[in-house]
Design an enzyme around this catalytic site. Sequence first.
Site, PDB file in Angstrom:
ATOM      1  CB  SER A 154      -0.883   0.001   1.244  1.00  0.00           C
ATOM      2  OG  SER A 154      -1.443   1.261   1.447  1.00  0.00           O
TER       3      SER A 154
ATOM      4  CD  GLU B 138      -2.516   5.277   4.335  1.00  0.00           C
ATOM      5  OE1 GLU B 138      -2.155   5.510   5.489  1.00  0.00           O
ATOM      6  OE2 GLU B 138      -3.082   6.121   3.624  1.00  0.00           O
TER       7      GLU B 138
ATOM      8  CE1 TYR C 252      -4.226  -1.874   5.452  1.00  0.00           C
ATOM      9  CE2 TYR C 252      -3.171   0.192   4.822  1.00  0.00           C
ATOM     10  CZ  TYR C 252      -3.779  -1.000   4.472  1.00  0.00           C
ATOM     11  OH  TYR C 252      -3.937  -1.310   3.144  1.00  0.00           O
TER      12      TYR C 252
HETATM   13  P1  NAP Z   1     -11.544  -4.468   1.282  1.00  0.00           P
HETATM   14  O1  NAP Z   1     -12.669  -4.089   0.375  1.00  0.00           O
HETATM   15  O2  NAP Z   1     -11.541  -3.985   2.689  1.00  0.00           O
HETATM   16  O3  NAP Z   1     -11.483  -6.076   1.294  1.00  0.00           O
HETATM   17  C1  NAP Z   1     -10.711  -6.762   2.231  1.00  0.00           C
HETATM   18  C2  NAP Z   1     -10.968  -8.255   2.074  1.00  0.00           C
HETATM   19  O4  NAP Z   1     -10.213  -8.959   3.078  1.00  0.00           O
HETATM   20  C3  NAP Z   1     -12.447  -8.683   2.284  1.00  0.00           C
HETATM   21  O5  NAP Z   1     -12.730  -9.733   1.412  1.00  0.00           O
HETATM   22  C4  NAP Z   1     -12.442  -9.174   3.716  1.00  0.00           C
HETATM   23  O6  NAP Z   1     -13.481 -10.075   4.013  1.00  0.00           O
HETATM   24  C5  NAP Z   1     -11.093  -9.875   3.750  1.00  0.00           C
HETATM   25  N1  NAP Z   1     -10.593 -10.135   5.095  1.00  0.00           N
HETATM   26  C6  NAP Z   1     -10.487  -9.269   6.125  1.00  0.00           C
HETATM   27  N2  NAP Z   1      -9.972  -9.883   7.184  1.00  0.00           N
HETATM   28  C7  NAP Z   1      -9.756 -11.174   6.840  1.00  0.00           C
HETATM   29  C8  NAP Z   1      -9.253 -12.315   7.518  1.00  0.00           C
HETATM   30  N3  NAP Z   1      -8.892 -12.266   8.804  1.00  0.00           N
HETATM   31  N4  NAP Z   1      -9.141 -13.471   6.828  1.00  0.00           N
HETATM   32  C9  NAP Z   1      -9.552 -13.550   5.541  1.00  0.00           C
HETATM   33  N5  NAP Z   1     -10.047 -12.514   4.849  1.00  0.00           N
HETATM   34  C10 NAP Z   1     -10.144 -11.339   5.496  1.00  0.00           C
HETATM   35  O7  NAP Z   1     -10.150  -4.046   0.653  1.00  0.00           O
HETATM   36  P2  NAP Z   1      -9.789  -3.661  -0.877  1.00  0.00           P
HETATM   37  O8  NAP Z   1     -10.008  -2.209  -1.039  1.00  0.00           O
HETATM   38  O9  NAP Z   1     -10.420  -4.630  -1.782  1.00  0.00           O
HETATM   39  O10 NAP Z   1      -8.211  -3.874  -0.865  1.00  0.00           O
HETATM   40  C11 NAP Z   1      -7.635  -5.135  -1.192  1.00  0.00           C
HETATM   41  C12 NAP Z   1      -6.237  -5.216  -0.591  1.00  0.00           C
HETATM   42  O11 NAP Z   1      -5.427  -4.167  -1.115  1.00  0.00           O
HETATM   43  C13 NAP Z   1      -6.178  -5.051   0.918  1.00  0.00           C
HETATM   44  O12 NAP Z   1      -5.107  -5.856   1.384  1.00  0.00           O
HETATM   45  C14 NAP Z   1      -5.843  -3.592   1.122  1.00  0.00           C
HETATM   46  O13 NAP Z   1      -5.198  -3.403   2.373  1.00  0.00           O
HETATM   47  C15 NAP Z   1      -4.915  -3.360  -0.048  1.00  0.00           C
HETATM   48  N6  NAP Z   1      -4.877  -2.004  -0.597  1.00  0.00           N
HETATM   49  C16 NAP Z   1      -6.037  -1.367  -0.916  1.00  0.00           C
HETATM   50  C17 NAP Z   1      -5.973  -0.097  -1.488  1.00  0.00           C
HETATM   51  C18 NAP Z   1      -7.222   0.630  -1.873  1.00  0.00           C
HETATM   52  O14 NAP Z   1      -7.149   1.861  -2.080  1.00  0.00           O
HETATM   53  N7  NAP Z   1      -8.369  -0.031  -2.028  1.00  0.00           N
HETATM   54  C19 NAP Z   1      -4.724   0.487  -1.740  1.00  0.00           C
HETATM   55  C20 NAP Z   1      -3.571  -0.210  -1.417  1.00  0.00           C
HETATM   56  C21 NAP Z   1      -3.644  -1.467  -0.863  1.00  0.00           C
HETATM   57  P3  NAP Z   1     -14.967  -9.549   4.418  1.00  0.00           P
HETATM   58  O15 NAP Z   1     -15.655  -9.216   3.105  1.00  0.00           O
HETATM   59  O16 NAP Z   1     -15.553 -10.703   5.110  1.00  0.00           O
HETATM   60  O17 NAP Z   1     -14.787  -8.322   5.268  1.00  0.00           O
HETATM   61  O1  G4F Z   2     -10.583   6.833   2.428  1.00  0.00           O
HETATM   62  P1  G4F Z   2      -9.611   6.698   3.531  1.00  0.00           P
HETATM   63  O2  G4F Z   2     -10.078   6.033   4.778  1.00  0.00           O
HETATM   64  O3  G4F Z   2      -8.344   5.973   2.908  1.00  0.00           O
HETATM   65  P2  G4F Z   2      -6.822   5.839   3.399  1.00  0.00           P
HETATM   66  O4  G4F Z   2      -6.673   6.087   4.849  1.00  0.00           O
HETATM   67  O5  G4F Z   2      -5.996   6.672   2.482  1.00  0.00           O
HETATM   68  O6  G4F Z   2      -6.541   4.281   3.161  1.00  0.00           O
HETATM   69  C1  G4F Z   2      -6.978   3.633   1.973  1.00  0.00           C
HETATM   70  O7  G4F Z   2      -5.979   3.730   0.984  1.00  0.00           O
HETATM   71  C2  G4F Z   2      -4.761   3.056   1.314  1.00  0.00           C
HETATM   72  C3  G4F Z   2      -3.797   3.305   0.147  1.00  0.00           C
HETATM   73  O8  G4F Z   2      -3.078   4.488   0.353  1.00  0.00           O
HETATM   74  C4  G4F Z   2      -5.047   1.591   1.518  1.00  0.00           C
HETATM   75  F1  G4F Z   2      -3.892   0.923   1.768  1.00  0.00           F
HETATM   76  C5  G4F Z   2      -6.030   1.417   2.658  1.00  0.00           C
HETATM   77  O9  G4F Z   2      -6.347   0.040   2.794  1.00  0.00           O
HETATM   78  C6  G4F Z   2      -7.304   2.182   2.324  1.00  0.00           C
HETATM   79  O10 G4F Z   2      -7.916   1.564   1.217  1.00  0.00           O
HETATM   80  O11 G4F Z   2      -9.063   8.142   3.951  1.00  0.00           O
HETATM   81  C7  G4F Z   2      -8.500   9.017   2.989  1.00  0.00           C
HETATM   82  C8  G4F Z   2      -8.254  10.382   3.642  1.00  0.00           C
HETATM   83  C9  G4F Z   2      -7.498  10.293   4.987  1.00  0.00           C
HETATM   84  O12 G4F Z   2      -6.529  11.298   5.029  1.00  0.00           O
HETATM   85  C10 G4F Z   2      -8.561  10.573   6.036  1.00  0.00           C
HETATM   86  O13 G4F Z   2      -8.077  11.196   7.214  1.00  0.00           O
HETATM   87  O14 G4F Z   2      -9.529  10.965   3.956  1.00  0.00           O
HETATM   88  C11 G4F Z   2      -9.477  11.518   5.261  1.00  0.00           C
HETATM   89  N1  G4F Z   2     -10.838  11.577   5.802  1.00  0.00           N
HETATM   90  C12 G4F Z   2     -11.480  12.729   6.141  1.00  0.00           C
HETATM   91  N2  G4F Z   2     -12.675  12.456   6.656  1.00  0.00           N
HETATM   92  C13 G4F Z   2     -11.636  10.552   6.103  1.00  0.00           C
HETATM   93  C14 G4F Z   2     -12.796  11.094   6.640  1.00  0.00           C
HETATM   94  N3  G4F Z   2     -11.475   9.210   5.937  1.00  0.00           N
HETATM   95  C15 G4F Z   2     -12.502   8.399   6.313  1.00  0.00           C
HETATM   96  N4  G4F Z   2     -12.388   7.070   6.136  1.00  0.00           N
HETATM   97  N5  G4F Z   2     -13.659   8.900   6.866  1.00  0.00           N
HETATM   98  C16 G4F Z   2     -13.860  10.244   7.058  1.00  0.00           C
HETATM   99  O15 G4F Z   2     -14.886  10.666   7.557  1.00  0.00           O
END
Ligand code: NAP
Ligand code: G4F
Length: 343
Positions: free
Chosen positions: A140, A142, A164
């Site tokens: 990520s 992050e 995280y």
């Molecule tokens: P997501 O929508 O939160 O999906 C997470 C998945 O992991 C869900 O299927 C969840 O199951 C499963 N899970 C959670 N805890 C588990 C456990 N203990 N054992 C088995 N499965 C488990 O995340 P996403 O946005 O698709 O992201 C996919 C991956 O990329 C994650 O690893 C995330 O950290 C990483 N990532 C995401 C972003 C982003 O912007 N989306 C960016 C960088 C990296 P349930 O459906 O049952 O909750």
């Molecule tokens: O949407 P966010 O919660 O995403 P964040 O923290 O960037 O993390 C996501 O992206 C990562 C990749 O860089 C992934 F690895 C991670 O799993 C996840 O998918 O927050 C984005 C920004 C933050 O700065 C947060 O402080 O939005 C700001 N924010 C402001 N108000 C909020 C809110 N975030 C959330 N979730 N909820 C609010 O009300």
Amino acid sequence: MPTSEGHPVALITGITGQDGSYLTEFLLQKGYHVHGIVRRASSFNTGRIDHLYQDPHVSGTRMQLHYGDLTDATRLGELIERIQPDELYNLAAQSHVKVSFDMPLYTADVVAVGALRLLEAVRDAQQRIGRKIKFYQASSSEMFGMVQETPQTETTPFYPRSPYSCAKLYAHWQTINYREAYDLFACCGILFNHESPRRGETFVTRKITRTATRIKLGLVDKLYLGNIDARRDWGYAGDYVEAMWLMLQQERPDDFVIATNETHSVREFLDEVFGHLDLNWQDHVAIDPAYYRPAEVDLLIGDYAKAERLLGWKPKITFRDLARMMTDADMKLAEQELKLRPK
Ligand code: NAP
Ligand code: G4F
């Protein structure tokens, strides 16, 4: 259950999540047999993949789900041994940054040690079956945390700012270590934020599109947010899953930044969404400090030049199109809610 009738076999952890659902669609279209690991829950958690489900009683089924959990090493080992995937995508995570401050130990167990459990199971299974299982780790942006340079590339130093991202960094380095120590075909995709109509509703983009459309139809009055000055590099999840697959199709395993090379503030996302709905967000948004994080990542912007050069990948959906796509999809949900509401 080895490679089935000439179809390549993929195993996906986190198949029920946003990325898992898009990756499954993508791999099925490519002719893969897709296996997914699903957590047991007291209610159905397969809403994002229900449209892809295939009845296992029908012959030729190319999608199968298995109960499992990243905290359960025995089960992971058993599934990998039985399925013998050609490719394993580790997408499962407790993926919410703010929640990780509340549940740091659980987050570390799933995100950090969970990845290590998989790597160990892959190493073990490979020795037994005598061929490689290609491994993708969902790293990520992050991990860049407190910004050391912009835009961020594969060589930018990491400075994680949450439980995280510390856990993701552990998984990232373990993946690289297993590649170097045991010659695993293991790749890390350092993906910047990617969103879609399937994004979880507590992430900021989806929270905004979901609530703004409900405000438009008079279903709620206010949207409560935290730090709206934070800047992110937001892309479309559908574009990003292709990059995951491309990484595993290369001659050599490597790590790649996947991003758009643009950064926008939460305020700019509000402008796009409320503007698209002919509303002024300043009339509807209130700041609730409960959404502030103990430590924040202020600015992310990724340089995807390496991915473009070596994978031929680049993002297709723009920031504005993404905001509109999510708003339009959530407007349909809000309209349904309005219809079903008791008069
Ligand atoms: P997501 O929508 O939160 O999906 C997470 C998945 O992991 C869900 O299927 C969840 O199951 C499963 N899970 C959670 N805890 C588990 C456990 N203990 N054992 C088995 N499965 C488990 O995340 P996403 O946005 O698709 O992201 C996919 C991956 O990329 C994650 O690893 C995330 O950290 C990483 N990532 C995401 C972003 C982003 O912007 N989306 C960016 C960088 C990296 P349930 O459906 O049952 O909750
Ligand atoms: O949407 P966010 O919660 O995403 P964040 O923290 O960037 O993390 C996501 O992206 C990562 C990749 O860089 C992934 F690895 C991670 O799993 C996840 O998918 O927050 C984005 C920004 C933050 O700065 C947060 O402080 O939005 C700001 N924010 C402001 N108000 C909020 C809110 N975030 C959330 N979730 N909820 C609010 O009300």
